[in-house]
Enzyme design. Structure first.
Site, PDB file in Angstrom:
ATOM      1  CE1 TYR A   1       8.041  31.389  -7.188  1.00  0.00           C
ATOM      2  CE2 TYR A   1       9.266  29.216  -5.902  1.00  0.00           C
ATOM      3  CZ  TYR A   1       9.252  30.033  -7.824  1.00  0.00           C
ATOM      4  OH  TYR A   1       9.820  29.324  -8.441  1.00  0.00           O
TER       5      TYR A   1
ATOM      6  CB  CYS B   1      11.387  26.287  -4.467  1.00  0.00           C
ATOM      7  SG  CYS B   1      11.492  27.718  -3.923  1.00  0.00           S
ATOM      8  CG  MET B   2       9.296  21.879  -9.402  1.00  0.00           C
ATOM      9  SD  MET B   2       8.572  21.859 -11.114  1.00  0.00           S
ATOM     10  CE  MET B   2       6.542  22.321 -11.073  1.00  0.00           C
ATOM     11  CG  ASP B   3      12.799  22.178  -9.268  1.00  0.00           C
ATOM     12  OD1 ASP B   3      12.282  21.549  -9.300  1.00  0.00           O
ATOM     13  OD2 ASP B   3      13.183  23.058 -10.213  1.00  0.00           O
TER      14      ASP B   3
ATOM     15  NE  ARG C   1       1.059 -10.932   3.006  1.00  0.00           N
ATOM     16  CZ  ARG C   1      -0.191 -11.277   4.455  1.00  0.00           C
ATOM     17  NH1 ARG C   1      -0.356 -12.452   4.580  1.00  0.00           N
ATOM     18  NH2 ARG C   1      -0.772 -10.227   5.447  1.00  0.00           N
TER      19      ARG C   1
ATOM     20  NE  ARG D   1      -5.199  -3.785   1.615  1.00  0.00           N
ATOM     21  CZ  ARG D   1      -3.870  -3.875   2.089  1.00  0.00           C
ATOM     22  NH1 ARG D   1      -3.295  -2.738   2.632  1.00  0.00           N
ATOM     23  NH2 ARG D   1      -2.971  -4.718   2.089  1.00  0.00           N
TER      24      ARG D   1
ATOM     25  CE  LYS E   1       3.260  -2.889   0.709  1.00  0.00           C
ATOM     26  NZ  LYS E   1       2.461  -3.454   1.046  1.00  0.00           N
TER      27      LYS E   1
ATOM     28  CG  HIS F   1      -2.709  -7.286   5.456  1.00  0.00           C
ATOM     29  ND1 HIS F   1      -1.276  -7.144   6.213  1.00  0.00           N
ATOM     30  CD2 HIS F   1      -2.665  -6.103   4.953  1.00  0.00           C
ATOM     31  CE1 HIS F   1      -0.810  -5.898   5.684  1.00  0.00           C
ATOM     32  NE2 HIS F   1      -1.712  -5.213   5.325  1.00  0.00           N
TER      33      HIS F   1
HETATM   34  C1  LIG Z   1       2.463  -4.083   2.210  1.00  0.00           C
HETATM   35  C2  LIG Z   1       1.876  -5.180   2.483  1.00  0.00           C
HETATM   36  C3  LIG Z   1       3.121  -6.160   3.744  1.00  0.00           C
HETATM   37  C4  LIG Z   1       3.826  -5.320   4.491  1.00  0.00           C
HETATM   38  O1  LIG Z   1       3.685  -4.776   5.595  1.00  0.00           O
HETATM   39  P1  LIG Z   1       4.922  -4.043   5.890  1.00  0.00           P
HETATM   40  O2  LIG Z   1       3.767  -3.553   7.460  1.00  0.00           O
HETATM   41  O3  LIG Z   1       5.396  -3.121   5.910  1.00  0.00           O
HETATM   42  O4  LIG Z   1       5.120  -4.993   7.176  1.00  0.00           O
HETATM   43  C5  LIG Z   1       2.136  -7.800   4.239  1.00  0.00           C
HETATM   44  N1  LIG Z   1       1.314  -7.685   3.411  1.00  0.00           N
HETATM   45  C6  LIG Z   1       0.218  -7.040   2.367  1.00  0.00           C
HETATM   46  C7  LIG Z   1      -1.281  -7.959   1.951  1.00  0.00           C
HETATM   47  C8  LIG Z   1       0.351  -6.003   2.680  1.00  0.00           C
HETATM   48  O5  LIG Z   1      -0.086  -5.303   1.367  1.00  0.00           O
END
Ligand SMILES: *Cc1c(COP(=O)(O)O)cnc(C)c1O
Length: 401
Positions: free
Chosen positions: A283, A331-333, A237, A151, A54, A181
């Protein structure tokens, strides 16, 4: 100046031209190795690895990261939003993908068409999505259980039964997975993790009571996958640690294998000048030279994700292995550093990564900003080209502007 880099830059410009001296180096071999090391942890059990890519692969680049993770043994991909899943499909990837966040019911058909699995967390969602689906193209779903993250997810194991009735009562859906999770799997105190795990077990018991079988049960993020492999069910995951970063500083010493960071951020001195005492920098003229000082200007700024807090919180860079401070506001850049001596313009400056045997780690940069390592690569903006290395060789470039 570094000739090896000049050759690399010429190759890079043939791949995807860019004309600036600030870039990210992503070591794809490190990503592949981190996944392979995890697969060794799981070699005696039937647990698949989902590579979480992601947020454009945590800022590294989703497509090249996904391909390297698959080379290392991952068989599933995870993203946060449908657009990210479609990016993988548009790149020709056919690996199973799960969207971990909510998609709109009206987009269910697009997900089904591209064989993208989605997360479901309410009966109502199923009922609305059904309107957009037909049995010739069923939608693959994973039910999300909220066991304490607060969540997404169903909170009561009894809800499973009604959801499964809707799912099994329609051939528009295929129930592939159930997951949860963890909120604290990266903490030394594992009591809350254990509570969540037990709560997840209640959901699994409910399935057994109702005689429902679901092929994929998963709960572990990187922290849980690395620390509690016996409690991983049949998929983990793998996110942050695939990129070679520890889920938290506390558990770094508990990891079963060394992680290899994949991300380095580099630039080059744009100008070097000697200023006499009493000269102001940037700045607000907040920094004033105390004596005669060498100041180097870097072509990177907050529009690249190198936010102003790097200079106010005591940030440093590496130049020829020396650690040097930012001076004045970013700065920005552009931004400025104080050098110990004159340096040739064009000298490489390391903001994250290795230089002449020294390292500025992602963890140290995150600590300086009072945040977590996850956030740092994610916010390095699309203006900074990503250069991909495999076995030490440049293999591709992604310049998104
Ligand atoms: C981002 C995410 C993960 C990965 O988590 P890490 O701590 O980066 O391994 C796993 N499951 C869900 C639902 C997530 O949103």
């Amino acid at each position: 100046m570094n000739d090896k880099w000049r050759v690399t830059k010429m190759q890079a410009e043939q791949m995807d031209p860019y004309y600036r001296d600030t870039w990210v180096e992503v070591n794809l071999s490190a990503i592949e190795q981190n996944v392979r090391s995890l697969s060794h942890v799981y070699k005696d059990q039937n647990t698949a690895i989902m590579a979480v890519v992601k947020a454009d692969g945590y800022g590294h680049g989703a497509v090249p990261v996904a391909k390297s993770a698959i080379d290392g043994g991952a068989t599933f991909l995870g993203v946060a939003i449908l657009d990210e899943a479609l990016e993988l499909r548009e790149a020709g990837m056919t690996t199973p993908v799960l969207v971990l966040g909510r998609i709109r019911p009206m987009d269910a058909r697009i997900a089904a068409k591209h064989h993208i699995a989605v997360t479901v967390f309410s009966k109502e969602w199923l009922v609305s999505a059904k309107e957009y689906l037909d049995s010739s193209n069923p939608l693959t779903i994973h039910v999300k259980c909220d066991t304490g993250m607060g969540r997404l997810g169903i909170t009561d194991p009894k809800e499973i039964k009604e959801m499964v009735q809707i799912i099994h009562g329609s051939d528009a859906f295929y129930l592939e997975g159930m997951f949860t999770h963890f909120a604290t799997a990266d903490e030394l105190d594992i009591s809350y993790y254990q509570e969540q795990f037990q709560q997840f077990q209640q959901f699994i018991n409910q399935l057994e009571e109702e005689n429902i079988s679901i092929p994929l049960i998963h709960c572990a993020n990187s922290a849980a996958a690395l620390r509690f492999p016996k409690r991983a069910f049949n998929m983990v995951r793998f996110g942050i640690s695939m990129y070679g970063l520890s889920p938290s500083p506390e558990i770094k010493h508990q990891l079963p294998f060394p992680l290899e960071p994949a991300f380095q951020l580099k630039t080059r001195l744009a100008q070097v000048k000697k200023l006499e005492a009493g000269k102001a920098i940037s700045y607000g003229a907040t920094y004033v030279t105390e004596r005669e000082e060498w100041i180097g200007t870097l072509p990177i700024g907050y529009a690249d994700g190198w936010i102003r807090a790097h200079s106010t919180n005591g940030g440093t860079v590496l130049v020829d292995g020396e650690e040097l401070p930012f001076v004045g506001r970013i700065c920005m850049d552009q931004c400025m550093v104080r050098l110990n001596s004159s340096k040739e313009e064009g000298t490489i400056v390391t903001l994250i990564g290795h230089d002449h045997g020294q390292e500025l780690s992602m963890d140290s940069v995150a600590r300086r900003l009072d945040t977590i390592n996850y956030e740092i690569p994610c916010i390095i903006s699309k203006r900074v080209p990503r250069l991909y290395f495999k076995d030490g060789n440049l293999i591709s470039v992604k310049n998104q502007i």
